[in-house]
Design an enzyme around this catalytic site. Structure first.
Site, PDB file in Angstrom:
ATOM      1  N   CYS A 209       0.801  -1.105   0.081  1.00  0.00           N
ATOM      2  CA  CYS A 209       0.115   0.021  -0.170  1.00  0.00           C
ATOM      3  C   CYS A 209       1.129   1.371   0.049  1.00  0.00           C
ATOM      4  CB  CYS A 209      -0.878  -0.053   1.189  1.00  0.00           C
ATOM      5  SG  CYS A 209       0.084  -0.021   2.772  1.00  0.00           S
TER       6      CYS A 209
ATOM      7  N   CYS B 128      -1.131  -5.355   6.956  1.00  0.00           N
ATOM      8  CA  CYS B 128      -0.635  -4.292   7.702  1.00  0.00           C
ATOM      9  C   CYS B 128      -0.165  -4.389   9.089  1.00  0.00           C
ATOM     10  CB  CYS B 128      -2.162  -3.349   7.988  1.00  0.00           C
ATOM     11  SG  CYS B 128      -3.116  -3.124   6.556  1.00  0.00           S
TER      12      CYS B 128
HETATM   13 FE1  FES Z   1      -1.277   0.159   4.388  1.00  0.00          FE
HETATM   14 FE2  FES Z   1      -2.710  -1.018   6.101  1.00  0.00          FE
HETATM   15  S1  FES Z   1      -3.325  -0.243   4.090  1.00  0.00           S
HETATM   16  S2  FES Z   1      -0.527  -0.484   6.220  1.00  0.00           S
END
Ligand code: FES
Length: 127
Positions: A38, A107
């Site tokens: 992400c 995450c």
């Molecule tokens: Fe990036 Fe959770 S979406 S750490």
């Protein structure tokens, strides 16, 4: 509201009221990790005394799960010896929060990895 309900109360609590957020300017070790999935980034700062984590803080530019996992790992790790702290796994962190939604498990990697890197950084500085 729907999106929120995938999180446990404990996740929401740590997201809304993160513990030990911030920076330690004279840290003994700093760990930085980026999440390739992400693009989120997390820093963990540690102070070490007598081989124990005397202080630990974090800065996270990331999602609710990333903030909640970093917050809780500071509570889990504080006061532990470095070797004990190194044993904290991603799963331990998620479990402590009462679980994370499956799509959010990646995450929880950040917090455990950033803590490990901070301890490695401390050890390499000492050499
Ligand atoms: Fe990036 Fe959770 S979406 S750490």
């Amino acid at each position: 509201m729907k999106a929120m309900s995938m999180y446990t109360e404990k996740v929401m609590d740590h997201f809304m009221h993160p513990r030990n957020m911030g920076e330690i300017s004279d840290a003994d070790g700093v760990g930085r990790v980026g999440n390739p999935i992400c693009g989120d980034v997390m820093y963990v700062y540690i102070k070490v005394k007598d081989d124990r984590l005397a202080d630990i803080k974090f800065k996270t530019m990331g999602c609710a799960s990333a903030i909640a996992t970093s917050s809780i790992i500071t509570e889990m790790a504080r006061g532990k010896t470095l070797d004990e702290a190194l044993k904290i796994t991603r799963d331990d962190v998620a479990k402590e929060l009462g679980g994370l939604p499956p799509i959010k498990m990646h995450c929880s990697n950040l917090a455990a990895d950033a803590l490990k890197k901070a301890i490695e950084d401390y050890r390499s500085r000492k050499k």
